[in-house]
Design an enzyme around this catalytic site. Sequence first.
Site, PDB file in Angstrom:
ATOM      1  N   ARG A 121       0.631  -1.109  -0.058  1.00 31.90           N
ATOM      2  CA  ARG A 121      -0.012   0.180   0.070  1.00 31.90           C
ATOM      3  C   ARG A 121       0.743   1.381   0.004  1.00 31.90           C
ATOM      4  O   ARG A 121       0.510   2.192  -0.895  1.00 31.90           O
ATOM      5  CB  ARG A 121      -0.997   0.042   1.265  1.00 31.90           C
ATOM      6  CG  ARG A 121      -2.239  -0.598   1.063  1.00 31.90           C
ATOM      7  CD  ARG A 121      -2.814  -1.071   2.473  1.00 31.90           C
ATOM      8  NE  ARG A 121      -1.735  -2.077   2.825  1.00 31.90           N
ATOM      9  CZ  ARG A 121      -1.778  -3.420   2.410  1.00 31.90           C
ATOM     10  NH1 ARG A 121      -2.746  -3.834   1.490  1.00 31.90           N
ATOM     11  NH2 ARG A 121      -0.943  -4.195   2.769  1.00 31.90           N
ATOM     12  N   THR A 122       1.792   1.267   0.896  1.00 25.85           N
ATOM     13  CA  THR A 122       2.573   2.607   0.931  1.00 25.85           C
ATOM     14  C   THR A 122       3.191   2.984  -0.417  1.00 25.85           C
ATOM     15  O   THR A 122       2.959   4.026  -0.633  1.00 25.85           O
ATOM     16  CB  THR A 122       3.457   2.745   2.392  1.00 25.85           C
ATOM     17  OG1 THR A 122       2.534   2.136   3.269  1.00 25.85           O
ATOM     18  CG2 THR A 122       3.992   3.856   2.626  1.00 25.85           C
ATOM     19  N   ARG A 171      11.212   4.000   3.506  1.00 28.98           N
ATOM     20  CA  ARG A 171      10.733   3.129   4.143  1.00 28.98           C
ATOM     21  C   ARG A 171      12.175   2.386   4.566  1.00 28.98           C
ATOM     22  O   ARG A 171      12.905   2.012   3.701  1.00 28.98           O
ATOM     23  CB  ARG A 171       9.800   2.260   3.658  1.00 28.98           C
ATOM     24  CG  ARG A 171       9.566   1.239   4.811  1.00 28.98           C
ATOM     25  CD  ARG A 171       8.581   0.351   4.640  1.00 28.98           C
ATOM     26  NE  ARG A 171       7.165   1.148   5.096  1.00 28.98           N
ATOM     27  CZ  ARG A 171       6.053   0.534   5.105  1.00 28.98           C
ATOM     28  NH1 ARG A 171       5.921  -0.768   4.808  1.00 28.98           N
ATOM     29  NH2 ARG A 171       4.883   1.187   5.305  1.00 28.98           N
ATOM     30  N   LYS A 193      25.619  -3.622  -1.098  1.00 26.97           N
ATOM     31  CA  LYS A 193      26.915  -3.392  -1.364  1.00 26.97           C
ATOM     32  C   LYS A 193      27.511  -2.878  -0.196  1.00 26.97           C
ATOM     33  O   LYS A 193      28.833  -2.607  -0.106  1.00 26.97           O
ATOM     34  CB  LYS A 193      27.373  -2.596  -2.527  1.00 26.97           C
ATOM     35  CG  LYS A 193      26.733  -3.362  -3.990  1.00 26.97           C
ATOM     36  CD  LYS A 193      27.155  -2.483  -5.012  1.00 26.97           C
ATOM     37  CE  LYS A 193      26.744  -2.991  -6.337  1.00 26.97           C
ATOM     38  NZ  LYS A 193      26.905  -1.809  -7.246  1.00 26.97           N
ATOM     39  N   HIS A 210       5.218   6.294  11.224  1.00 28.93           N
ATOM     40  CA  HIS A 210       4.592   6.335  10.044  1.00 28.93           C
ATOM     41  C   HIS A 210       3.779   7.547   9.868  1.00 28.93           C
ATOM     42  O   HIS A 210       2.687   7.414   9.612  1.00 28.93           O
ATOM     43  CB  HIS A 210       4.000   4.921   9.948  1.00 28.93           C
ATOM     44  CG  HIS A 210       3.603   4.384   8.546  1.00 28.93           C
ATOM     45  ND1 HIS A 210       3.621   5.419   7.607  1.00 28.93           N
ATOM     46  CD2 HIS A 210       3.444   3.008   8.316  1.00 28.93           C
ATOM     47  CE1 HIS A 210       3.335   4.477   6.511  1.00 28.93           C
ATOM     48  NE2 HIS A 210       3.015   3.139   6.843  1.00 28.93           N
TER      49      HIS A 210
HETATM   50  C1  NCD Z   1       1.704  -0.966   8.361  1.00 26.29           C
HETATM   51  C2  NCD Z   1       3.345  -0.534   8.280  1.00 26.29           C
HETATM   52  O1  NCD Z   1       3.885  -1.064   7.563  1.00 26.29           O
HETATM   53  O2  NCD Z   1       3.603   0.083   9.401  1.00 26.29           O
HETATM   54  N1  NCD Z   1       1.148  -0.938   7.057  1.00 26.29           N
HETATM   55  C3  NCD Z   1       1.201   0.080   6.269  1.00 26.29           C
HETATM   56  O3  NCD Z   1       2.025   0.863   6.140  1.00 26.29           O
HETATM   57  N2  NCD Z   1       0.079   0.518   5.568  1.00 26.29           N
HETATM   58  C4  NCD Z   1       1.351  -1.841   9.254  1.00 26.29           C
HETATM   59  C5  NCD Z   1       1.881  -3.228   9.188  1.00 26.29           C
HETATM   60  O4  NCD Z   1       2.996  -3.491   8.446  1.00 26.29           O
HETATM   61  O5  NCD Z   1       1.362  -4.048  10.001  1.00 26.29           O
END
Ligand code: NCD
Length: 306
Positions: free
Chosen positions: A51-52, A101, A80, A129
Amino acid sequence: MRSLIDILDLSMEEIDELIATACDIIDNPDKYAESCKRKKLATLFFEPSTRTRLSFEAAMLELGGSVIGFSAANNSSAAKGESVADTVKTISCYADIIAMRHPKEGAALVAAQNASIPVINAGDGGHCHPTQTLTDLLTIYREKGRLTDLTVGLCGDLKFGRTVHSLINALSRYTGIHIVLISPEELKLPSYIKKDVLQKKGIPYTQTTDLEAAIPTLDILYMTRVQRERFFNEEDYLRLKDSYILDPKKLETAKPDLCIMHPLPRVNEISVAVDDDPRACYFKQVLCGKYARMALILKLLKEASV
Ligand code: NCD
Protein backbone atom coordinates in the site's frame (compact mmCIF):
# COMPACT_ATOMS: atom_id res chain seq x y z
CA MET A 1 14.49 21.84 3.22
CA ARG A 2 11.14 20.79 4.64
CA SER A 3 10.75 17.03 5.19
CA LEU A 4 8.17 14.94 7.03
CA ILE A 5 9.70 12.57 9.56
CA ASP A 6 7.18 12.65 12.41
CA ILE A 7 3.50 13.58 12.27
CA LEU A 8 4.26 16.30 14.85
CA ASP A 9 6.43 18.07 12.24
CA LEU A 10 3.07 19.30 10.93
CA SER A 11 1.06 21.86 12.88
CA MET A 12 -2.64 21.23 13.46
CA GLU A 13 -3.41 23.99 10.94
CA GLU A 14 -1.24 22.25 8.35
CA ILE A 15 -3.05 18.97 8.99
CA ASP A 16 -6.37 20.75 8.49
CA GLU A 17 -5.05 22.21 5.21
CA LEU A 18 -3.83 18.80 4.02
CA ILE A 19 -7.23 17.26 4.81
CA ALA A 20 -8.95 20.10 2.95
CA THR A 21 -6.65 19.66 -0.07
CA ALA A 22 -7.23 15.88 -0.07
CA CYS A 23 -11.01 16.43 0.00
CA ASP A 24 -10.71 18.91 -2.87
CA ILE A 25 -8.67 16.40 -4.89
CA ILE A 26 -11.37 13.76 -4.26
CA ASP A 27 -14.04 16.17 -5.56
CA ASN A 28 -12.02 17.73 -8.42
CA PRO A 29 -9.34 15.28 -9.58
CA ASP A 30 -8.93 16.95 -13.00
CA LYS A 31 -7.83 20.19 -11.40
CA TYR A 32 -4.71 18.41 -10.10
CA ALA A 33 -3.92 16.17 -13.07
CA GLU A 34 -0.88 18.21 -14.16
CA SER A 35 0.18 19.75 -10.86
CA CYS A 36 3.45 17.79 -10.71
CA LYS A 37 4.29 17.73 -14.40
CA ARG A 38 8.06 17.13 -14.95
CA LYS A 39 8.54 16.32 -11.25
CA LYS A 40 9.94 13.00 -10.06
CA LEU A 41 9.23 11.07 -6.89
CA ALA A 42 11.84 8.51 -5.77
CA THR A 43 10.47 5.65 -3.69
CA LEU A 44 13.32 4.14 -1.65
CA PHE A 45 11.90 1.07 0.06
CA PHE A 46 14.45 -0.85 2.11
CA GLU A 47 11.56 -2.84 3.63
CA PRO A 48 8.62 -4.48 1.80
CA SER A 49 5.37 -2.63 1.25
CA THR A 50 2.32 -2.84 -0.96
CA ARG A 51 0.00 0.00 0.00
CA THR A 52 2.45 2.63 1.10
CA ARG A 53 4.79 2.35 -1.88
CA LEU A 54 2.13 1.89 -4.52
CA SER A 55 -0.07 4.62 -3.07
CA PHE A 56 2.87 7.03 -3.22
CA GLU A 57 3.46 6.00 -6.83
CA ALA A 58 -0.23 6.24 -7.74
CA ALA A 59 -0.40 9.63 -6.00
CA MET A 60 2.51 11.04 -8.02
CA LEU A 61 1.18 9.63 -11.30
CA GLU A 62 -2.26 11.14 -10.65
CA LEU A 63 -0.57 14.50 -10.11
CA GLY A 64 1.03 14.21 -13.57
CA GLY A 65 4.53 13.44 -12.24
CA SER A 66 6.70 10.37 -12.64
CA VAL A 67 8.30 7.83 -10.34
CA ILE A 68 11.68 6.11 -9.97
CA GLY A 69 12.97 3.90 -7.16
CA PHE A 70 13.46 0.46 -5.69
CA SER A 71 11.23 -1.79 -3.64
CA ALA A 72 13.72 -3.88 -1.63
CA ALA A 73 17.12 -3.23 -0.07
CA ASN A 74 18.66 -6.07 -2.07
CA ASN A 75 17.74 -4.21 -5.29
CA SER A 76 19.83 -1.23 -4.26
CA SER A 77 23.45 -0.42 -3.41
CA ALA A 78 22.54 -0.95 0.26
CA ALA A 79 23.33 -4.59 -0.56
CA LYS A 80 26.91 -3.45 -1.34
CA GLY A 81 27.18 -1.60 1.95
CA GLU A 82 26.25 1.92 0.82
CA SER A 83 25.05 4.20 3.63
CA VAL A 84 21.60 5.80 3.67
CA ALA A 85 23.34 9.20 3.61
CA ASP A 86 25.17 8.41 0.36
CA THR A 87 22.06 6.86 -1.22
CA VAL A 88 19.95 9.96 -0.62
CA LYS A 89 22.73 12.34 -1.73
CA THR A 90 22.77 10.39 -4.99
CA ILE A 91 18.99 10.32 -5.38
CA SER A 92 18.87 14.08 -4.74
CA CYS A 93 20.62 14.45 -8.14
CA TYR A 94 17.85 12.53 -9.91
CA ALA A 95 14.53 13.30 -8.23
CA ASP A 96 12.54 16.16 -6.68
CA ILE A 97 11.16 14.38 -3.61
CA ILE A 98 11.85 11.11 -1.76
CA ALA A 99 9.52 8.67 0.04
CA MET A 100 11.62 6.28 2.11
CA ARG A 101 10.88 3.22 4.23
CA HIS A 102 13.61 1.61 6.29
CA PRO A 103 13.69 -1.10 9.00
CA LYS A 104 15.83 1.07 11.34
CA GLU A 105 14.37 3.69 13.64
CA GLY A 106 15.88 7.08 12.83
CA ALA A 107 16.88 6.23 9.24
CA ALA A 108 14.41 8.76 7.80
CA LEU A 109 15.92 11.53 9.89
CA VAL A 110 19.42 10.65 8.68
CA ALA A 111 18.06 10.74 5.12
CA ALA A 112 16.47 14.16 5.62
CA GLN A 113 19.71 15.55 7.07
CA ASN A 114 21.65 14.44 3.99
CA ALA A 115 19.22 15.01 1.13
CA SER A 116 18.87 18.29 -0.73
CA ILE A 117 15.23 17.49 -1.60
CA PRO A 118 12.26 16.81 0.74
CA VAL A 119 12.18 13.38 2.38
CA ILE A 120 8.93 11.75 3.47
CA ASN A 121 9.23 9.04 6.11
CA ALA A 122 7.20 6.09 4.87
CA GLY A 123 7.95 4.10 8.06
CA ASP A 124 11.17 3.77 10.08
CA GLY A 125 11.24 0.51 12.04
CA GLY A 126 8.87 0.51 15.02
CA HIS A 127 9.11 4.31 15.33
CA CYS A 128 6.88 6.49 13.11
CA HIS A 129 4.65 6.33 10.07
CA PRO A 130 3.36 9.86 9.50
CA THR A 131 1.72 9.34 6.09
CA GLN A 132 -0.31 6.43 7.47
CA THR A 133 -1.45 8.82 10.18
CA LEU A 134 -2.47 11.47 7.63
CA THR A 135 -4.39 8.66 5.93
CA ASP A 136 -6.01 7.68 9.22
CA LEU A 137 -6.96 11.27 10.11
CA LEU A 138 -8.46 11.83 6.65
CA THR A 139 -10.45 8.58 7.00
CA ILE A 140 -11.74 9.51 10.47
CA TYR A 141 -12.64 13.01 9.26
CA ARG A 142 -14.56 11.68 6.26
CA GLU A 143 -16.35 9.01 8.29
CA LYS A 144 -17.11 11.04 11.42
CA GLY A 145 -16.94 14.66 10.22
CA ARG A 146 -14.61 15.54 13.10
CA LEU A 147 -11.32 14.69 14.80
CA THR A 148 -12.49 15.62 18.30
CA ASP A 149 -14.69 13.92 20.93
CA LEU A 150 -13.95 10.33 19.98
CA THR A 151 -13.27 7.16 21.95
CA VAL A 152 -10.58 5.37 19.98
CA GLY A 153 -9.66 1.73 20.65
CA LEU A 154 -6.24 0.62 19.45
CA CYS A 155 -5.95 -3.14 19.36
CA GLY A 156 -3.17 -5.66 18.71
CA ASP A 157 0.56 -5.03 18.57
CA LEU A 158 0.86 -1.72 20.35
CA LYS A 159 4.52 -2.32 21.14
CA PHE A 160 5.97 -2.54 17.65
CA GLY A 161 3.13 -0.98 15.64
CA ARG A 162 4.50 2.30 14.31
CA THR A 163 1.10 3.27 12.87
CA VAL A 164 -0.32 3.24 16.39
CA HIS A 165 2.57 5.29 17.78
CA SER A 166 2.10 8.01 15.18
CA LEU A 167 -1.70 8.00 15.49
CA ILE A 168 -1.54 8.45 19.27
CA ASN A 169 0.80 11.41 18.83
CA ALA A 170 -1.56 12.99 16.31
CA LEU A 171 -4.80 12.38 18.24
CA SER A 172 -3.32 13.68 21.48
CA ARG A 173 -3.56 17.22 20.08
CA TYR A 174 -7.36 17.14 19.71
CA THR A 175 -9.93 17.74 22.45
CA GLY A 176 -12.27 15.11 23.84
CA ILE A 177 -10.14 12.13 22.79
CA HIS A 178 -10.28 8.96 24.94
CA ILE A 179 -7.84 6.19 24.13
CA VAL A 180 -8.47 2.52 24.92
CA LEU A 181 -5.31 0.42 24.59
CA ILE A 182 -6.15 -3.22 23.90
CA SER A 183 -3.22 -5.64 23.71
CA PRO A 184 -1.71 -8.73 25.27
CA GLU A 185 0.60 -7.97 28.23
CA GLU A 186 3.70 -8.59 26.10
CA LEU A 187 2.66 -6.14 23.37
CA LYS A 188 1.62 -3.17 25.47
CA LEU A 189 2.23 0.38 24.31
CA PRO A 190 5.83 1.40 25.20
CA SER A 191 5.89 3.33 28.47
CA TYR A 192 7.72 6.29 26.89
CA ILE A 193 4.64 6.95 24.73
CA LYS A 194 2.32 6.64 27.73
CA LYS A 195 4.49 9.02 29.74
CA ASP A 196 5.60 11.53 27.12
CA VAL A 197 2.38 11.70 25.14
CA LEU A 198 -0.73 10.45 26.93
CA GLN A 199 0.12 11.50 30.49
CA LYS A 200 1.90 14.70 29.51
CA LYS A 201 -1.02 15.89 27.39
CA GLY A 202 -3.59 14.72 29.96
CA ILE A 203 -5.32 12.34 27.52
CA PRO A 204 -7.60 9.92 29.41
CA TYR A 205 -6.69 6.33 28.56
CA THR A 206 -7.37 2.84 29.78
CA GLN A 207 -5.42 -0.38 29.19
CA THR A 208 -7.06 -3.76 28.83
CA THR A 209 -6.47 -7.19 27.39
CA ASP A 210 -10.20 -7.66 26.76
CA LEU A 211 -11.36 -6.60 23.29
CA GLU A 212 -14.95 -7.76 23.78
CA ALA A 213 -15.43 -5.71 26.93
CA ALA A 214 -14.04 -2.59 25.22
CA ILE A 215 -16.02 -2.78 21.96
CA PRO A 216 -19.36 -1.22 23.09
CA THR A 217 -17.62 2.00 24.23
CA LEU A 218 -15.77 2.72 20.98
CA ASP A 219 -16.34 5.19 18.12
CA ILE A 220 -13.23 3.97 16.29
CA LEU A 221 -11.64 0.52 16.49
CA TYR A 222 -8.13 0.49 15.00
CA MET A 223 -6.97 -3.11 14.57
CA THR A 224 -3.33 -3.95 13.89
CA ARG A 225 -1.27 -6.93 12.82
CA VAL A 226 1.14 -8.68 15.20
CA GLN A 227 4.46 -7.66 13.62
CA ARG A 228 6.27 -10.94 13.01
CA GLU A 229 9.37 -9.26 11.54
CA ARG A 230 10.04 -7.29 14.75
CA PHE A 231 10.10 -10.31 17.09
CA PHE A 232 13.42 -11.70 18.25
CA ASN A 233 12.04 -15.22 18.53
CA GLU A 234 9.46 -17.09 16.50
CA GLU A 235 7.94 -18.84 19.55
CA ASP A 236 6.77 -15.54 21.04
CA TYR A 237 5.25 -14.55 17.71
CA LEU A 238 3.38 -17.86 17.38
CA ARG A 239 2.05 -17.57 20.92
CA LEU A 240 0.77 -14.02 20.42
CA LYS A 241 -0.30 -13.88 16.78
CA ASP A 242 -3.91 -14.94 17.32
CA SER A 243 -4.53 -12.83 20.44
CA TYR A 244 -7.37 -10.90 18.78
CA ILE A 245 -9.59 -11.89 15.91
CA LEU A 246 -12.43 -9.49 15.18
CA ASP A 247 -15.49 -11.33 13.85
CA PRO A 248 -19.22 -10.54 13.37
CA LYS A 249 -20.07 -12.05 16.78
CA LYS A 250 -17.77 -9.64 18.64
CA LEU A 251 -19.35 -6.73 16.75
CA GLU A 252 -22.88 -7.49 18.01
CA THR A 253 -22.42 -5.13 20.96
CA ALA A 254 -20.63 -2.40 18.96
CA LYS A 255 -22.12 1.03 18.19
CA PRO A 256 -24.04 1.15 14.91
CA ASP A 257 -21.70 3.88 13.66
CA LEU A 258 -18.44 2.30 14.83
CA CYS A 259 -15.65 2.90 12.31
CA ILE A 260 -13.40 -0.18 11.97
CA MET A 261 -9.95 0.68 10.69
CA HIS A 262 -6.73 -1.24 9.97
CA PRO A 263 -3.57 0.08 8.30
CA LEU A 264 -3.29 -3.30 6.50
CA PRO A 265 -1.83 -5.77 5.63
CA ARG A 266 -4.23 -7.97 7.58
CA VAL A 267 -3.21 -11.49 8.48
CA ASN A 268 -6.19 -12.92 10.36
CA GLU A 269 -6.96 -10.27 12.99
CA ILE A 270 -10.13 -9.25 11.15
CA SER A 271 -12.21 -12.10 9.83
CA VAL A 272 -13.13 -11.64 6.14
CA ALA A 273 -16.77 -11.98 7.23
CA VAL A 274 -16.47 -8.47 8.66
CA ASP A 275 -15.60 -6.97 5.25
CA ASP A 276 -19.26 -6.69 4.23
CA ASP A 277 -20.25 -4.92 7.45
CA PRO A 278 -20.95 -1.24 6.64
CA ARG A 279 -18.79 -0.33 9.63
CA ALA A 280 -15.68 -1.83 7.97
CA CYS A 281 -13.66 1.17 6.73
CA TYR A 282 -10.25 -0.36 6.04
CA PHE A 283 -10.50 -0.43 2.26
CA LYS A 284 -11.88 3.12 2.20
CA GLN A 285 -8.84 3.93 4.33
CA VAL A 286 -6.57 2.57 1.56
CA LEU A 287 -8.16 4.99 -0.91
CA CYS A 288 -7.78 7.88 1.53
CA GLY A 289 -4.06 7.01 1.66
CA LYS A 290 -3.59 7.93 -1.98
CA TYR A 291 -5.35 11.28 -1.59
CA ALA A 292 -3.55 12.15 1.65
CA ARG A 293 -0.20 11.47 -0.07
CA MET A 294 -1.20 13.56 -3.10
CA ALA A 295 -1.94 16.49 -0.78
CA LEU A 296 1.38 16.02 1.04
CA ILE A 297 3.51 15.75 -2.14
CA LEU A 298 1.89 18.96 -3.44
CA LYS A 299 2.59 20.80 -0.20
CA LEU A 300 6.24 19.75 0.15
CA LEU A 301 7.07 20.38 -3.52
CA LYS A 302 5.44 23.80 -3.34
CA GLU A 303 7.45 24.70 -0.23
CA ALA A 304 10.67 23.39 -1.82
CA SER A 305 10.18 25.64 -4.86
CA VAL A 306 10.07 28.95 -2.97
C1 NCD B 1 1.79 -0.83 8.37
C2 NCD B 1 3.27 -0.62 8.42
O1 NCD B 1 3.99 -0.96 7.48
O2 NCD B 1 3.68 -0.09 9.42
N1 NCD B 1 1.20 -0.91 7.13
C3 NCD B 1 1.09 0.16 6.31
O3 NCD B 1 1.99 0.96 6.15
N2 NCD B 1 -0.08 0.32 5.70
C4 NCD B 1 1.34 -1.85 9.33
C5 NCD B 1 1.90 -3.23 9.21
O4 NCD B 1 2.85 -3.49 8.48
O5 NCD B 1 1.35 -4.10 9.92
